[in-house]
Scaffold this active site. Structure first.
Site, short mmCIF file in Angstrom:
data_model
loop_
_atom_site.label_atom_id
_atom_site.label_comp_id
_atom_site.label_asym_id
_atom_site.label_seq_id
_atom_site.Cartn_x
_atom_site.Cartn_y
_atom_site.Cartn_z
N CYS A 124 0.83 -1.21 0.00
CA CYS A 124 0.00 0.00 0.00
C CYS A 124 0.86 1.25 0.00
CB CYS A 124 -0.90 0.01 1.23
SG CYS A 124 -1.90 -1.46 1.42
N ARG A 180 4.23 -0.27 -6.40
CA ARG A 180 4.24 -1.05 -5.17
C ARG A 180 3.20 -2.17 -5.18
NH1 ARG A 180 6.63 1.97 -0.76
NH2 ARG A 180 5.15 1.09 0.72
N TRP A 188 -3.50 -2.42 -1.26
CA TRP A 188 -3.26 -3.81 -1.65
C TRP A 188 -4.01 -4.67 -0.65
CZ3 TRP A 188 -0.35 -8.23 0.06
CH2 TRP A 188 -0.04 -9.14 -0.94
N ASN A 201 -1.08 2.08 6.05
CA ASN A 201 -0.28 0.96 5.55
C ASN A 201 0.02 0.04 6.72
OD1 ASN A 201 -0.20 2.25 3.10
ND2 ASN A 201 2.00 2.68 3.14
N GLY A 202 0.03 -1.28 6.48
CA GLY A 202 0.37 -2.21 7.53
C GLY A 202 -0.80 -3.10 7.90
N GLU A 257 16.40 -18.16 -9.22
CA GLU A 257 16.00 -16.80 -9.59
C GLU A 257 15.31 -16.78 -10.94
OE1 GLU A 257 15.60 -12.60 -9.45
OE2 GLU A 257 15.72 -14.20 -7.96
N LYS A 263 11.47 -15.46 -11.60
CA LYS A 263 11.12 -14.41 -12.55
C LYS A 263 10.02 -14.88 -13.50
CE LYS A 263 13.45 -11.18 -11.05
NZ LYS A 263 13.07 -11.77 -9.77
N GLU A 279 6.74 -14.98 -11.60
CA GLU A 279 6.24 -13.67 -11.18
C GLU A 279 5.48 -12.94 -12.27
OE1 GLU A 279 9.05 -11.52 -7.95
OE2 GLU A 279 10.08 -12.07 -9.80
N HIS A 290 16.39 -37.78 -8.53
CA HIS A 290 15.81 -38.04 -7.21
C HIS A 290 14.36 -37.58 -7.14
CE1 HIS A 290 19.54 -39.38 -5.30
NE2 HIS A 290 20.14 -38.45 -6.02
N LYS A 338 5.59 -4.64 -4.60
CA LYS A 338 7.02 -4.41 -4.71
C LYS A 338 7.70 -4.43 -3.35
CE LYS A 338 10.92 -3.26 -6.67
NZ LYS A 338 11.66 -4.26 -7.44
#
Length: 612
Positions: free
Chosen positions: A2, A27, A77, A101-102, A485, A489, A492, A508, A607
């Site tokens: 947020c 964000r 968000w 926010n939070g 990574e 990506k 995402e 395995h 973000k």
């Protein structure tokens, strides 16, 4: 996550609020809103809210010709409650508006108590509790500052809040605990935001609030105090960012821009090496030399992409510096009982420096007696940097795309420097090796530029990838984290399910997944494990899997039916993870383009993760 913007001025602040929200879009958010005071003596509170993009909110403001000198705004968000207009901020209680926010962890008992007191809730959010609680405390104290202070004393969790109230057109009250909040000063007014980028349009003079700070903003002044009422002063810092730094320019997406900014970001991060003849520990702080000599092990705490950077650093630190290193996912670390060793260097890695899990893990490690701390971060004023005794500030510049690219490669560069500095201090780095690594670091921006020239071939790969539903990434040694990574990506931004495994683990279990519909991406550096990796690759091919191999010069990998080779320009040894991750970033980006997903703002992601 947020975003908050607040402004009080002698001029119309609505355009400032809206532009600030636009700068915070990166964000991640699902709705937006604002509340302003206008009319005679600020007697009328007006609120606008919209589900979707800030552009929709701006259209409403234009249609209503909204004009005010004081107001607050927010991008939400969703956490408590679905994305909807009724859950969008600001939330109101009898002429008082709050943005937040939070997460308020004790909102349920507070909500039940306030409901019993006669307050009506119109949303599912935890934030509405704050609005009603401030209004309730105003019944026993006529001062808004005191009412906000009393409210904060009842909140458990993380918050950054900004509050305006009818009849109070001369001030905004803000407070923070656990979530970042920055104040901005200018000749025309005073401002607050959750991110510096939102305020660069009006000022570069910033004040970073500490946890437990609150402030009263008026047109001509700021009054900062602790939550117990004790006045405090916080220094004014001139931001080195410019408004242009967060503009898209000629690029199609911020992620594309940031991928291609990596040579410059690496050059800026390593600028101190341009004329250097040696690597010195004081790159990390004046006490670094004595700390590096005294510690027996390194503990890396990080999340997401930064965690993958730490995994690469473990290989480097143990191989070159000869020091034991463990890497922990920060969100898990403080929820077990780790064995603490005071002779540990605790390294935290974070792009924003406000990552809630990493900050909490750092504080937890310090309570265990591990007080030697070092932050690798892109934001010098951030909470994690302030909490650490040593630091290295990467110079990636603002990173807007949710999927981290240039922040990651500059973190790797910083961790390579840390490895070499510790190796030199501990006597495991010869003069010849130091000269060799210095040369490699200086050449790194140019090497990345050459890798970026491979984009057309990667675009062709992406055309095939976009039609797939799953992918498997393989790597060995220090390139296993690069495989992780690459898979992250792809997940995402293209929403293609991807997994990464050490190539030696293939038989395995993961080999059971391999067929012609499961593309397999293998990272093939020319190192001691290349022959073993070739054997792993043959196992894939024998089962009909289609291979995409990113191969170093000299690996002698040959294209054939079902085997696609991307030949890297050179073999880069220690620093090859920095080069090998770039094609994987481009692959994810172009696969997402083909699929038509929202590259910079992928669904469900934010973000800056500033809450647990």
């Amino acid at each position: 996550m947020c975003g908050i913007v607040a402004a009080i001025s002698g001029q119309n602040i609505v355009p400032v609020l809206l532009e600030g929200l636009r700068k915070l879009e990166y964000r991640g958010y699902d709705s937006a809103g604002l509340a302003v005071l206008n009319g005679a003596n600020g007697t009328q509170l007006r609120r606008l809210r919209a589900v979707g993009r800030v552009a929709e909110l701006a259209t409403q403001a234009d249609e209503q010709q909204l004009d005010a000198a004081i107001g607050i705004a927010h991008t939400r968000w969703a956490t408590h409650g679905v994305p909807s207009e009724r859950n969008a901020h600001p939330h109101i209680s009898d002429g008082l508006a709050v943005v937040h926010n939070g997460i308020i962890e004790n909102f349920e008992p507070l909500r039940a108590r306030l409901t019993d007191l006669g307050y009506t809730f119109t949303s599912e959010t935890d934030t509405e509790v704050i609005a009603h609680l401030v209004r309730h405390h105003l019944k026993s104290t006529p001062d808004l500052v005191d009412a906000v202070r009393a409210t904060c004393g009842e909140l458990i969790g993380a918050y950054a809040i900004a509050i305006v109230s009818e009849g109070e057109d001369s001030r905004i009250i803000v407070a923070r605990h656990g979530s970042p909040l920055v104040l901005g000063q200018s000749d025309t007014g005073n401002y607050a935001a959750s991110d510096t980028s939102a305020l660069l349009q009006v000022t570069r003079n910033m004040i970073y609030l500490e946890d437990g700070d609150m402030a009263e903003l008026t047109r001509g002044a700021m009054r900062i105090m602790r939550l117990d009422g004790t006045p405090v002063e916080r220094p004014v810092q001139v931001s080195q960012l410019s408004a242009d730094a967060v503009e898209l320019g000629s690029y199609r997406h911020y992620m594309q821009k940031e991928i291609f900014e990596q040579p410059a970001a690496l050059s800026n991060t390593l600028e101190m090496l341009a004329q250097a003849r040696s690597i010195t520990p004081n790159l990390f702080g004046t006490e670094a030399d004595s700390v590096f000599r005294s510690v027996r092990r390194v503990l890396v705490l990080a999340c997401g992409t930064s965690y993958h950077a730490g995994m690469v650093a473990r290989y480097w630190l143990e191989d070159i510096a000869g020091i034991e290193c463990s890497v922990e996912i920060a969100s898990e670390y403080r929820y077990r009982k780790p064995v603490a060793d005071p002779a540990t260097l605790v390294v935290t890695i974070s792009q924003s420096g406000e990552t809630a899990d990493t900050l909490a893990a750092l504080k937890f490690a310090k309570t265990l007696g591990m007080t030697h701390t070092l932050a690798v971060c892109n934001v010098p004023e951030s909470a994690i940097v302030r909490e650490s005794s040593l630091r290295f500030i990467t110079r990636a510049g603002p990173e807007i795309g949710v999927a981290s690219t240039k922040a990651y490669t500059t973190q790797l560069a910083a961790l390579a420097l840390l490895t070499l500095a510790m190796a030199k201090t501990r006597g495991t780095l010869s003069v010849a090796q130091e000269e060799k690594y210095l040369g490699a670091l200086r050449h790194l921006p140019g090497a990345v530029t050459r890798v970026l020239e491979l984009e057309p071939q990667i675009q062709a790969w992406a055309e095939r990838f976009a039609m797939k539903h799953h992918a498997l990434f393989l790597g060995r040694g220090q390139h296993y984290p690069i495989a992780l990574e690459g898979a992250l990506k792809l997940k995402e931004i293209s929403y293609i399910h991807a997994e990464a495994y050490p190539a030696g683990e293939l038989k395995h279990g993961p080999l059971a997944l391999v067929d012609r519909d499961m593309p397999v991406i293998a990272i093939a550096p020319n190192d001691a494990l290349i022959e073993k990796l070739k054997s792993n690759i043959q196992e894939v091919r024998a089962r009909g899997g289609e291979l995409y191999v990113i191969a170093d010069a000299g690996t002698e990998m040959v294209e054939g039916e079902g085997v696609h080779i991307l030949n890297m320009p050179e073999n880069y040894g220690l620093l090859s993870p920095v080069l090998h991750v770039v094609p994987l970033q481009l692959l994810a980006y172009h696969a997402a383009l083909v699929k038509g997903t929202d590259v910079d703002k992928p669904r469900n992601l934010a973000k800056s993760v500033t809450v647990e």
